[in-house]
Design a protein around this motif. Structure first.
Motif, PDB file in Angstrom:
ATOM      1  N   ASP A 171       1.229  -1.319  -0.396  1.00 36.76           N
ATOM      2  CA  ASP A 171      -0.052  -0.002   0.219  1.00 36.76           C
ATOM      3  C   ASP A 171       0.899   1.461  -0.411  1.00 36.76           C
ATOM      4  OD1 ASP A 171      -1.939  -1.268   0.024  1.00 36.76           O
ATOM      5  OD2 ASP A 171      -1.745  -1.601   2.530  1.00 36.76           O
ATOM      6  N   ARG A 172       2.209   1.839   0.176  1.00 40.29           N
ATOM      7  CA  ARG A 172       3.048   2.519  -0.141  1.00 40.29           C
ATOM      8  C   ARG A 172       3.044   3.128  -1.141  1.00 40.29           C
ATOM      9  NH1 ARG A 172       8.610   0.791   2.980  1.00 40.29           N
ATOM     10  NH2 ARG A 172       7.418   0.348   4.619  1.00 40.29           N
ATOM     11  N   ARG A 173       3.126   4.347  -1.439  1.00 45.56           N
ATOM     12  CA  ARG A 173       3.012   4.553  -2.731  1.00 45.56           C
ATOM     13  C   ARG A 173       3.749   4.348  -4.052  1.00 45.56           C
ATOM     14  NH1 ARG A 173       4.753  11.472  -4.191  1.00 45.56           N
ATOM     15  NH2 ARG A 173       3.492  11.320  -5.142  1.00 45.56           N
ATOM     16  N   TRP A 174       5.038   3.595  -4.075  1.00 45.49           N
ATOM     17  CA  TRP A 174       5.824   3.513  -5.110  1.00 45.49           C
ATOM     18  C   TRP A 174       5.795   1.625  -4.659  1.00 45.49           C
ATOM     19  CZ3 TRP A 174       6.401   6.559  -8.335  1.00 45.49           C
ATOM     20  CH2 TRP A 174       6.146   8.011  -8.575  1.00 45.49           C
ATOM     21  N   SER A 175       4.740   1.063  -4.164  1.00 46.16           N
ATOM     22  CA  SER A 175       5.011  -0.112  -4.015  1.00 46.16           C
ATOM     23  C   SER A 175       4.507  -1.005  -5.255  1.00 46.16           C
ATOM     24  CB  SER A 175       3.777  -0.857  -3.024  1.00 46.16           C
ATOM     25  OG  SER A 175       4.559  -0.515  -1.371  1.00 46.16           O
ATOM     26  N   GLY A 176       5.295  -1.818  -6.117  1.00 42.30           N
ATOM     27  CA  GLY A 176       4.596  -2.874  -7.316  1.00 42.30           C
ATOM     28  C   GLY A 176       5.904  -2.331  -8.059  1.00 42.30           C
ATOM     29  N   VAL A 177       6.459  -0.829  -7.937  1.00 44.95           N
ATOM     30  CA  VAL A 177       7.647  -0.605  -9.249  1.00 44.95           C
ATOM     31  C   VAL A 177       8.931  -1.739  -8.468  1.00 44.95           C
ATOM     32  CG1 VAL A 177       9.421   1.201  -9.270  1.00 44.95           C
ATOM     33  CG2 VAL A 177       7.053   2.190  -8.976  1.00 44.95           C
ATOM     34  N   LEU A 178       9.254  -1.899  -7.502  1.00 43.29           N
ATOM     35  CA  LEU A 178      10.362  -2.805  -6.963  1.00 43.29           C
ATOM     36  C   LEU A 178       9.918  -4.053  -8.228  1.00 43.29           C
ATOM     37  CD1 LEU A 178      11.595  -2.620  -3.953  1.00 43.29           C
ATOM     38  CD2 LEU A 178      12.355  -1.523  -5.691  1.00 43.29           C
ATOM     39  N   VAL A 179       8.694  -4.909  -7.763  1.00 45.80           N
ATOM     40  CA  VAL A 179       8.268  -5.761  -8.252  1.00 45.80           C
ATOM     41  C   VAL A 179       8.562  -6.271  -9.896  1.00 45.80           C
ATOM     42  CG1 VAL A 179       6.769  -7.254  -8.924  1.00 45.80           C
ATOM     43  CG2 VAL A 179       7.082  -7.153  -6.818  1.00 45.80           C
ATOM     44  N   GLY A 180       7.861  -4.353 -10.819  1.00 49.20           N
ATOM     45  CA  GLY A 180       8.433  -4.185 -11.947  1.00 49.20           C
ATOM     46  C   GLY A 180       9.540  -4.806 -12.289  1.00 49.20           C
ATOM     47  N   ILE A 181      10.942  -3.779 -11.910  1.00 49.12           N
ATOM     48  CA  ILE A 181      12.217  -3.949 -12.366  1.00 49.12           C
ATOM     49  C   ILE A 181      12.664  -4.963 -11.964  1.00 49.12           C
ATOM     50  CG2 ILE A 181      14.294  -2.869 -11.118  1.00 49.12           C
ATOM     51  CD1 ILE A 181      12.688  -0.239 -10.919  1.00 49.12           C
ATOM     52  N   ALA A 182      12.188  -6.328 -11.006  1.00 47.51           N
ATOM     53  CA  ALA A 182      12.921  -7.252 -10.876  1.00 47.51           C
ATOM     54  C   ALA A 182      12.161  -8.403 -11.715  1.00 47.51           C
ATOM     55  CB  ALA A 182      12.419  -8.213  -9.792  1.00 47.51           C
ATOM     56  N   ALA A 183      10.878  -8.262 -12.629  1.00 46.95           N
ATOM     57  CA  ALA A 183      10.283  -8.712 -13.520  1.00 46.95           C
ATOM     58  C   ALA A 183      11.640  -8.502 -14.821  1.00 46.95           C
ATOM     59  CB  ALA A 183       9.294  -8.640 -14.264  1.00 46.95           C
ATOM     60  N   GLY A 184      11.649  -6.804 -15.266  1.00 45.28           N
ATOM     61  CA  GLY A 184      12.539  -6.143 -16.080  1.00 45.28           C
ATOM     62  C   GLY A 184      14.105  -6.834 -16.198  1.00 45.28           C
ATOM     63  N   ALA A 204      -0.795  -1.851  -7.020  1.00 45.97           N
ATOM     64  CA  ALA A 204       0.745  -2.273  -7.106  1.00 45.97           C
ATOM     65  C   ALA A 204       0.930  -2.505  -8.401  1.00 45.97           C
ATOM     66  CB  ALA A 204       1.020  -3.083  -5.133  1.00 45.97           C
ATOM     67  N   ALA A 205      -0.349  -3.515  -8.863  1.00 41.64           N
ATOM     68  CA  ALA A 205      -0.100  -4.095  -9.390  1.00 41.64           C
ATOM     69  C   ALA A 205       0.160  -4.600 -11.038  1.00 41.64           C
ATOM     70  CB  ALA A 205      -1.410  -5.520  -9.747  1.00 41.64           C
ATOM     71  N   GLY A 206      -0.207  -2.422 -10.933  1.00 48.71           N
ATOM     72  CA  GLY A 206      -0.036  -1.674 -12.615  1.00 48.71           C
ATOM     73  C   GLY A 206       0.201  -0.899 -12.322  1.00 48.71           C
ATOM     74  N   ARG A 207       1.058  -0.898 -11.511  1.00 42.84           N
ATOM     75  CA  ARG A 207       2.922   0.145 -11.507  1.00 42.84           C
ATOM     76  C   ARG A 207       3.496  -0.969 -11.519  1.00 42.84           C
ATOM     77  NH1 ARG A 207       0.936   2.957  -6.766  1.00 42.84           N
ATOM     78  NH2 ARG A 207       1.222   0.892  -5.253  1.00 42.84           N
ATOM     79  N   ALA A 208       3.816  -1.993 -11.241  1.00 45.56           N
ATOM     80  CA  ALA A 208       4.422  -3.218 -11.322  1.00 45.56           C
ATOM     81  C   ALA A 208       4.768  -3.375 -13.128  1.00 45.56           C
ATOM     82  CB  ALA A 208       4.518  -4.370 -10.713  1.00 45.56           C
ATOM     83  N   LEU A 209       3.383  -3.517 -13.651  1.00 47.14           N
ATOM     84  CA  LEU A 209       3.403  -3.928 -15.166  1.00 47.14           C
ATOM     85  C   LEU A 209       3.716  -2.561 -15.576  1.00 47.14           C
ATOM     86  CD1 LEU A 209      -0.668  -5.631 -15.389  1.00 47.14           C
ATOM     87  CD2 LEU A 209       2.070  -6.407 -15.433  1.00 47.14           C
ATOM     88  N   LEU A 210       3.885  -0.930 -14.719  1.00 47.20           N
ATOM     89  CA  LEU A 210       4.501  -0.026 -15.834  1.00 47.20           C
ATOM     90  C   LEU A 210       5.650  -0.187 -16.033  1.00 47.20           C
ATOM     91  CD1 LEU A 210       1.735   2.321 -14.361  1.00 47.20           C
ATOM     92  CD2 LEU A 210       2.348   1.752 -16.952  1.00 47.20           C
ATOM     93  N   ALA A 211       6.558  -0.811 -14.710  1.00 50.33           N
ATOM     94  CA  ALA A 211       7.844  -0.367 -14.167  1.00 50.33           C
ATOM     95  C   ALA A 211       8.340  -1.446 -15.505  1.00 50.33           C
ATOM     96  CB  ALA A 211       8.208  -0.741 -13.086  1.00 50.33           C
ATOM     97  N   PHE A 212       7.237  -2.931 -15.630  1.00 54.65           N
ATOM     98  CA  PHE A 212       7.672  -3.770 -16.215  1.00 54.65           C
ATOM     99  C   PHE A 212       8.309  -3.246 -17.369  1.00 54.65           C
ATOM    100  CE2 PHE A 212       6.467  -7.588 -19.406  1.00 54.65           C
ATOM    101  CZ  PHE A 212       7.900  -8.004 -19.177  1.00 54.65           C
ATOM    102  N   PHE A 213       6.772  -2.981 -18.072  1.00 55.37           N
ATOM    103  CA  PHE A 213       7.131  -2.665 -19.783  1.00 55.37           C
ATOM    104  C   PHE A 213       8.207  -1.170 -19.897  1.00 55.37           C
ATOM    105  CE2 PHE A 213       2.929  -3.586 -19.715  1.00 55.37           C
ATOM    106  CZ  PHE A 213       3.199  -5.167 -20.703  1.00 55.37           C
ATOM    107  N   ALA A 214       8.226  -0.068 -19.005  1.00 52.85           N
ATOM    108  CA  ALA A 214       9.632   0.867 -19.103  1.00 52.85           C
ATOM    109  C   ALA A 214      10.505  -0.316 -19.261  1.00 52.85           C
ATOM    110  CB  ALA A 214       9.517   1.299 -17.804  1.00 52.85           C
TER     111      ALA A 214
END
Length: 407
Positions: A171-184, A204-214
């Motif tokens: 629930d943190r503001r940037w949660s999910g970003v680290l998951v997306g980067i790890a998937a990258g 958080a799932a959406g941020r993870a996907l955005l980070a992954f596509f980034a």
């Protein structure tokens, strides 16, 4: 009208945990020191930081403007197999002398193991004193996935810490970003996006996907030719990272390949691994929603290892936080689970040079030890869920909604 929030009633196994863990940790230190003392003699066979060498080779190819895929590191004979973003992210390792890169990478990996223990302990509602963190971190060297990560110079410990931080605090503001980067860096952490959806943390799932596509976009921006080659030609070649029948491949695909004496057909692999992985990640989501975010994340990691066509033994670093979480419920289960990853049974039968194809029934059982231990744990978890009304420590130190409902 809001309900009062009550403190979690810790399971009996958690009471007096500090002194008990201190004793176990001391024993683990001895085991870890013994295992670590043997590593220098085994480096010529098991390690020599070959993966770190390949990471540096990928960076060298980028700096020289050469294709990332299709060639092999002259020092190890291995090819770079990660997504393009991984090479871009690790390019800073190449200009550094190898001895310095090795020292820095090892220190960072050990630090990540310590960080994982800290994060897991806090999420379990039992913050671990720093001296005990140090003790357990040294003891974790006895776990085969951990010391193999260090001798190979692998990245798994760093990725585990990044993912765990996001999953215990979604629930943190940037949660999910680290998951997306790890998937990258390695595609398999995408399974944690599924977990985030199942636990209703869709932001958080959406941020993870955005980070992954980034990360994909960064790869195309920096090395467009290699990025195109990876995403069109190299993505689904399971055999490109090594012989799938090798005992060290503790995945469903590896187990099926050893059973069939040939690489498993894709449809059979998907028919077995797909439902198993989905069921395990659902179990993980249910445990997470019941209050145990460490085991919830751990089960999702097991689903990842089941689903991947190649899950080398050093990918199983999640055995460490899972073992720590299991201690809250059953000491013996935690000890047996940990013992499997210390004993390394999959190398007891003859292995290498396709000798796995000649295994008998007992050798198949021993040779798939990590996979079978994980399957047994998931069955235990599902049975415990079906029993209902279980008390589990919540990540924020308060009772979960399910616990309140059973009061």
């Amino acid at each position: 009208m809001s309900q009062a929030v009550h403190p979690v009633r810790q399971p009996r196994a958690m009471r007096g945990l500090g002194p008990i863990l201190a004793v176990i940790g001391a024993a683990a230190v001895l085991a870890g020191a013994t295992a670590w003392a043997e590593i220098p003699a085994k480096l010529s066979v098991h390690g020599e930081f070959v993966d770190l060498s390949v990471y540096r080779y990928g960076g060298r190819l980028i700096l020289d403007g050469l294709p990332l895929y299709g060639s092999r590191d002259p020092a190890t004979g291995l090819a770079f197999t990660y997504p393009p973003f991984a090479a871009v992210a690790l390019v800073a390792l190449e200009p550094v002398p190898f001895w310095l890169a090795t020292a820095w990478w090892t220190a960072a990996s050990v630090g990540a193991m310590a960080g994982t223990i800290l994060v897991a302990g806090h999420a379990l509602g039992r913050p671990v004193p720093h001296r005990l963190v140090a003790l357990l971190t040294v003891g974790a060297l006895a776990l085969e996935p951990v010391w193999q990560n260090l001798t190979f110079g692998q990245i798994n410990l760093l990725l585990m810490l990044a993912v765990l931080i996001d999953l215990v605090h979604p629930d943190r503001r940037w949660s999910g970003v680290l998951v997306g980067i790890a998937a990258g860096v390695k595609l398999t952490p995408l399974v944690f996006v599924v977990l985030l959806v199942l636990i209703h943390r869709r932001a958080a799932a959406g941020r993870a996907l955005l980070a992954f596509f980034a990360t994909i976009a960064i790869g195309f921006a920096v090395i467009p030719g290699s990025a195109k080659a990876y995403w069109t030609d190299n993505l689904i070649e399971a055999g490109r990272v090594g012989p799938p029948e090798l005992a060290h491949n503790q995945s469903v695909f590896g187990a099926l390949t050893r059973l069939l004496d040939v690489p498993a057909p894709t449809l059979l692999w998907l028919a077995v691994a797909g439902p198993l992985a989905l069921a395990i990640v659902v179990v993980g989501a249910l445990w997470w929603r019941r209050g145990d975010r460490v085991l919830g994340a751990g089960f999702a990691a097991l689903a990842m290892l089941f689903a991947s066509p190649v899950s080398w033994s050093h990918h199983w670093v999640w055995a460490a936080p899972i073992g720590l979480a299991l201690w809250s419920y059953n000491w013996w289960a935690s000890i047996v689970w940990t013992a499997v990853f210390v004993a390394r049974p999959f190398v007891w039968p003859p292995w290498g040079q396709s000798r796995e194809y000649r295994w008998g029934p007992i050798e198949h059982i021993i040779g798939n030890a990590y996979l079978l231990a994980a399957l047994a744990l998931c069955v235990w978890a599902a049975v415990r869920l079906s029993a209902g009304g279980m008390a589990v420590p919540a990540a924020d130190g308060h009772a979960s909604l399910d616990q309140k409902a059973h009061r």
